[in-house]
Design an enzyme around this catalytic site. Structure first.
Site, PDB file in Angstrom:
ATOM      1  N   ASP A 155      -4.335  25.791   8.081  1.00 41.77           N
ATOM      2  CA  ASP A 155      -3.162  26.369   8.735  1.00 41.77           C
ATOM      3  C   ASP A 155      -2.612  25.464   9.833  1.00 41.77           C
ATOM      4  O   ASP A 155      -1.435  25.497  10.155  1.00 41.77           O
ATOM      5  CB  ASP A 155      -3.528  27.701   9.389  1.00 41.77           C
ATOM      6  CG  ASP A 155      -3.600  28.809   8.364  1.00 41.77           C
ATOM      7  OD1 ASP A 155      -4.352  29.755   8.591  1.00 41.77           O
ATOM      8  OD2 ASP A 155      -2.891  28.712   7.340  1.00 41.77           O
TER       9      ASP A 155
ATOM     10  N   ARG B  93      -4.169  10.449   3.899  1.00 38.40           N
ATOM     11  CA  ARG B  93      -2.992  11.287   4.067  1.00 38.40           C
ATOM     12  C   ARG B  93      -2.002  11.118   2.917  1.00 38.40           C
ATOM     13  O   ARG B  93      -1.320  12.077   2.528  1.00 38.40           O
ATOM     14  CB  ARG B  93      -2.298  10.942   5.395  1.00 38.40           C
ATOM     15  CG  ARG B  93      -1.023  11.722   5.594  1.00 38.40           C
ATOM     16  CD  ARG B  93      -0.321  11.395   6.894  1.00 38.40           C
ATOM     17  NE  ARG B  93       1.029  11.932   6.882  1.00 38.40           N
ATOM     18  CZ  ARG B  93       1.349  13.183   7.153  1.00 38.40           C
ATOM     19  NH1 ARG B  93       0.410  14.053   7.443  1.00 38.40           N
ATOM     20  NH2 ARG B  93       2.603  13.595   7.106  1.00 38.40           N
TER      21      ARG B  93
ATOM     22  N   ASP C  78       4.333   0.530  12.218  1.00 35.38           N
ATOM     23  CA  ASP C  78       3.157  -0.186  11.697  1.00 35.38           C
ATOM     24  C   ASP C  78       3.095  -1.634  12.169  1.00 35.38           C
ATOM     25  O   ASP C  78       2.040  -2.253  12.164  1.00 35.38           O
ATOM     26  CB  ASP C  78       3.165  -0.164  10.165  1.00 35.38           C
ATOM     27  CG  ASP C  78       3.248   1.241   9.648  1.00 35.38           C
ATOM     28  OD1 ASP C  78       2.296   1.993   9.857  1.00 35.38           O
ATOM     29  OD2 ASP C  78       4.293   1.597   9.074  1.00 35.38           O
TER      30      ASP C  78
ATOM     31  N   LYS D  13       0.838  -1.215   0.000  1.00 38.89           N
ATOM     32  CA  LYS D  13       0.000   0.000   0.000  1.00 38.89           C
ATOM     33  C   LYS D  13       0.865   1.254   0.000  1.00 38.89           C
ATOM     34  O   LYS D  13       0.633   2.182  -0.772  1.00 38.89           O
ATOM     35  CB  LYS D  13      -0.900   0.005   1.248  1.00 38.89           C
ATOM     36  CG  LYS D  13      -1.578   1.333   1.504  1.00 38.89           C
ATOM     37  CD  LYS D  13      -2.470   1.307   2.728  1.00 38.89           C
ATOM     38  CE  LYS D  13      -1.803   1.669   4.029  1.00 38.89           C
ATOM     39  NZ  LYS D  13      -1.462   3.092   4.202  1.00 38.89           N
ATOM     40  N   ASN D  14       1.868   1.270   0.881  1.00 43.21           N
ATOM     41  CA  ASN D  14       2.630   2.509   1.051  1.00 43.21           C
ATOM     42  C   ASN D  14       3.624   2.751  -0.073  1.00 43.21           C
ATOM     43  O   ASN D  14       4.316   3.759  -0.086  1.00 43.21           O
ATOM     44  CB  ASN D  14       3.318   2.514   2.422  1.00 43.21           C
ATOM     45  CG  ASN D  14       2.286   2.677   3.533  1.00 43.21           C
ATOM     46  OD1 ASN D  14       1.135   3.024   3.266  1.00 43.21           O
ATOM     47  ND2 ASN D  14       2.687   2.416   4.763  1.00 43.21           N
TER      48      ASN D  14
HETATM   49  N1  EPU Z   1       6.396  14.324  10.760  1.00 43.23           N
HETATM   50  C1  EPU Z   1       6.477  15.650  11.065  1.00 43.23           C
HETATM   51  N2  EPU Z   1       6.553  16.544  10.039  1.00 43.23           N
HETATM   52  C2  EPU Z   1       6.539  16.178   8.740  1.00 43.23           C
HETATM   53  C3  EPU Z   1       6.450  14.796   8.430  1.00 43.23           C
HETATM   54  C4  EPU Z   1       6.376  13.887   9.466  1.00 43.23           C
HETATM   55  O1  EPU Z   1       6.482  16.024  12.223  1.00 43.23           O
HETATM   56  O2  EPU Z   1       6.621  17.057   7.865  1.00 43.23           O
HETATM   57  C5  EPU Z   1       6.339  13.328  11.845  1.00 43.23           C
HETATM   58  C6  EPU Z   1       5.037  12.536  11.841  1.00 43.23           C
HETATM   59  O3  EPU Z   1       3.988  13.233  12.505  1.00 43.23           O
HETATM   60  C7  EPU Z   1       5.436  11.283  12.546  1.00 43.23           C
HETATM   61  C8  EPU Z   1       6.882  11.053  12.083  1.00 43.23           C
HETATM   62  O4  EPU Z   1       7.335  12.336  11.634  1.00 43.23           O
HETATM   63  O5  EPU Z   1       5.441  11.488  13.929  1.00 43.23           O
HETATM   64  C9  EPU Z   1       7.038  10.035  10.975  1.00 43.23           C
HETATM   65  O6  EPU Z   1       6.236  10.393   9.863  1.00 43.23           O
HETATM   66  P1  EPU Z   1       6.573   9.976   8.370  1.00 43.23           P
HETATM   67  O7  EPU Z   1       6.557  11.204   7.544  1.00 43.23           O
HETATM   68  O8  EPU Z   1       7.781   9.116   8.326  1.00 43.23           O
HETATM   69  O9  EPU Z   1       5.312   9.072   8.015  1.00 43.23           O
HETATM   70  P2  EPU Z   1       4.331   9.206   6.819  1.00 43.23           P
HETATM   71  O10 EPU Z   1       5.062   9.389   5.554  1.00 43.23           O
HETATM   72  O11 EPU Z   1       3.256  10.167   7.151  1.00 43.23           O
HETATM   73  C10 EPU Z   1       4.357   6.645   6.288  1.00 43.23           C
HETATM   74  C11 EPU Z   1       3.349   5.547   6.167  1.00 43.23           C
HETATM   75  C12 EPU Z   1       2.808   5.180   7.537  1.00 43.23           C
HETATM   76  C13 EPU Z   1       3.972   4.779   8.424  1.00 43.23           C
HETATM   77  C14 EPU Z   1       5.016   5.911   8.483  1.00 43.23           C
HETATM   78  C15 EPU Z   1       6.259   5.547   9.271  1.00 43.23           C
HETATM   79  C16 EPU Z   1       2.338   5.980   4.028  1.00 43.23           C
HETATM   80  C17 EPU Z   1       1.107   6.338   3.277  1.00 43.23           C
HETATM   81  N3  EPU Z   1       2.232   5.993   5.352  1.00 43.23           N
HETATM   82  O12 EPU Z   1       3.663   7.765   6.839  1.00 43.23           O
HETATM   83  O13 EPU Z   1       1.958   4.056   7.336  1.00 43.23           O
HETATM   84  O14 EPU Z   1       3.482   4.530   9.719  1.00 43.23           O
HETATM   85  O15 EPU Z   1       5.431   6.237   7.129  1.00 43.23           O
HETATM   86  O16 EPU Z   1       6.873   4.441   8.724  1.00 43.23           O
HETATM   87  O17 EPU Z   1       3.365   5.674   3.453  1.00 43.23           O
HETATM   88  C18 EPU Z   1       0.038   2.700   7.580  1.00 43.23           C
HETATM   89  O18 EPU Z   1       0.374   2.097   6.581  1.00 43.23           O
HETATM   90  O19 EPU Z   1      -0.902   2.313   8.319  1.00 43.23           O
HETATM   91  C19 EPU Z   1       0.738   3.933   7.953  1.00 43.23           C
HETATM   92  C20 EPU Z   1       0.261   4.805   8.817  1.00 43.23           C
END
Ligand code: EPU
Length: 439
Positions: free
Chosen positions: A135, A111, A323, A42-43
């Protein structure tokens, strides 16, 4: 995947979009055995689909899971002018004229929609993405995405319904991420592909899904090296072309079945799963007593006795992914001994614990820690699923419970699993999923 299953899934998804949902009914059934096919990640697929907007022509993506979120991404791309068509395991995307505006109503549902930010900005020099919360990015922060893109010359303004980005022409630069964010790494990498000059992303996320995205972008004509390491180098190019690409297997789906065999005992093959993407989680469940090994066709897994408690902390890849944690907590809930589990990525990702406690688990949480005191066996009850992984973890936990368990509000589960009930049944579990009318 069979056409029949594809149709069944579409019926369930149609019911979901009608605001009804589903519930899973789980009865004890003894040890699992057999083979389960692990589908595309999925991701990964959602980001690959976003990347297609960077090149006109017909893109074909294979090993596409039949999940709700792929449908949302299709609708998002269509809303911008793309044409999409699906058949089992395949999505075809025709990119012609694209309007780089991702509507709030669709981004709100998923998201991962924010993955269009980088590619659209990189190709068109402008983008509008309806970010829920406007915002206030507090609950769904994308600050690192925006700061990284600003380093390449973009400017952003926020409105109550989203974010508008502009850049005459992005220019390569050095982006130093404060945290190896998966989404930020992907957006910046995609934007940099069509920037002038060379970009370096330092402290980049190293997840296999990022290497998969880089691999497809390189086929399209990009100049990316170092994906899968902490420093990614992107040499900007002027043009990309449409390609075909096969999605990597879903390691989170695979871990769900690892946990299922840990709870139920038995011996299974995760066909198509990649051991090299899952070494840390295999090592962790190995410490608990669940045996795994790479197999020519995937990953073999076996458990024939009660597992042992271990402590664990979630970390960015190659650490134990956040995850996986709900599944690992479900295992530890019935393991011998007491474990301490620490969540280092997402604050408050322990919501499912209250539901496990309804099943008889002894777990206390404090901030980002949980203390799990393993019990001999859980007991069936009515519980509620709050998100994809939480729902799947409750279903897995219920496999080993005494009596019947009903997991409600499992509509989320279809966001990440094409047919979790059917897959578990194929291993000998007694699980059904049924639609529930809204009250
Ligand atoms: N974060 C920030 N600022 C940002 C981006 C992230 O503070 O600009 C924080 C997030 O709030 C979080 C941490 O950094 O606390 C990690 O976030 P990350 O950006 O790595 O995660 P993501 O890209 O939003 C993807 C997966 C998630 C998975 C995370 C971590 C997808 C669609 N989602 O999310 O998967 O948990 O990486 O590996 O790729 C799931 O599949 O159920 C899922 C939630």
């Amino acid at each position: 995947m069979s056409v029949l299953r594809c149709v069944v899934t579409q019926v369930i998804l149609a019911a979901m979009s009608d605001h009804s949902t589903t519930e899973f009914v789980i009865e004890p059934a003894g040890p699992l055995s057999g083979t389960v096919v692990i589908g595309g990640a999925k991701n990964s697929v959602l980001k690959l689909m976003a990347a297609t907007t960077m090149a006109t022509g017909t893109h074909t993506i294979y090993n596409v899971p039949d999940i709700f979120d792929v449908g949302v991404m299709c609708r998002l791309l269509e809303s911008m002018g793309a044409q999409t068509s699906r058949r089992p395991g395949v999505v075809e995307i025709v990119i012609g004229d694209i309007d780089p505006v991702a509507p709030f109503e669709l981004v709100e549902q998923m998201r991962a929609s924010t993955a269009v930010l980088g590619p659209l900005l990189g190709r068109f020099g402008r983008v509008e993405v309806g970010i829920p919360g406007g915002d206030d990015f507090g609950h769904r922060p994308i600050d690192m995405h925006l700061t990284g893109l600003e380093t390449l010359g973009a400017t952003f303004e926020t409105s109550p319904r989203g974010v508008i980005g502009r850049a005459d022409k992005l220019t390569g630069g050095v982006v130093q991420l404060g945290f190896p964010s998966v989404g930020a790494t992907e957006n910046i990498m995609m934007a940099a592909v069509m920037a002038h000059g060379t970009t370096y992303i330092e402290n980049a996320a190293r997840e296999p899904e990022i290497a998969d995205l880089a691999s497809m972008l390189n086929k399209m004509g990009a100049g990316i090296t170092g994906s899968g390491t902490s420093t990614i180098r992107i040499e900007g190019v002027d043009e990309l072309e449409a390609v075909s690409h096969r999605v990597i297997p879903d390691r989170i789906q695979a871990a769900t079945f690892l946990a299922a065999v840990g709870v139920s005992q038995g011996e299974i093959l995760l066909e198509g799963a990649r051991y090299d993407h899952m070494e840390m989680v295999c090592q962790k469940v190995g410490e608990m007593g669940l045996r795994t090994s790479p197999d020519r066709d995937g990953i073999w897994a076996m458990s024939n006795s009660r597992l042992r408690a271990v402590d664990l902390s979630t970390l960015p890849y190659p650490g134990v992914a956040t995850d996986y944690k709900p599944f690992l907590v479900a295992l530890l809930a019935v393991a011998d001994g007491t474990s301490i589990v620490t969540e280092n990525l997402f604050a408050g990702r322990f919501r499912y614990v209250d539901e496990l406690v309804h099943l008889g688990a002894q777990i206390r949480t404090d901030g980002n820690h949980a203390v799990v005191r393993g019990v001999e066996q859980l007991s069936g009850a009515h519980v509620v699923s709050h998100d994809i992984r939480a729902g799947a973890a409750l279903i897995v936990a219920a496999l080993g419970a005494q009596g019947q368990t009903i997991v409600r509000d499992t509509g989320h589960v279809a966001r990440g699993y094409p047919d979790l009930a059917g897959d578990l049944r194929s291993l000998g579990a007694n699980v059904i999923e049924r639609p529930v009318e809204p009250v």
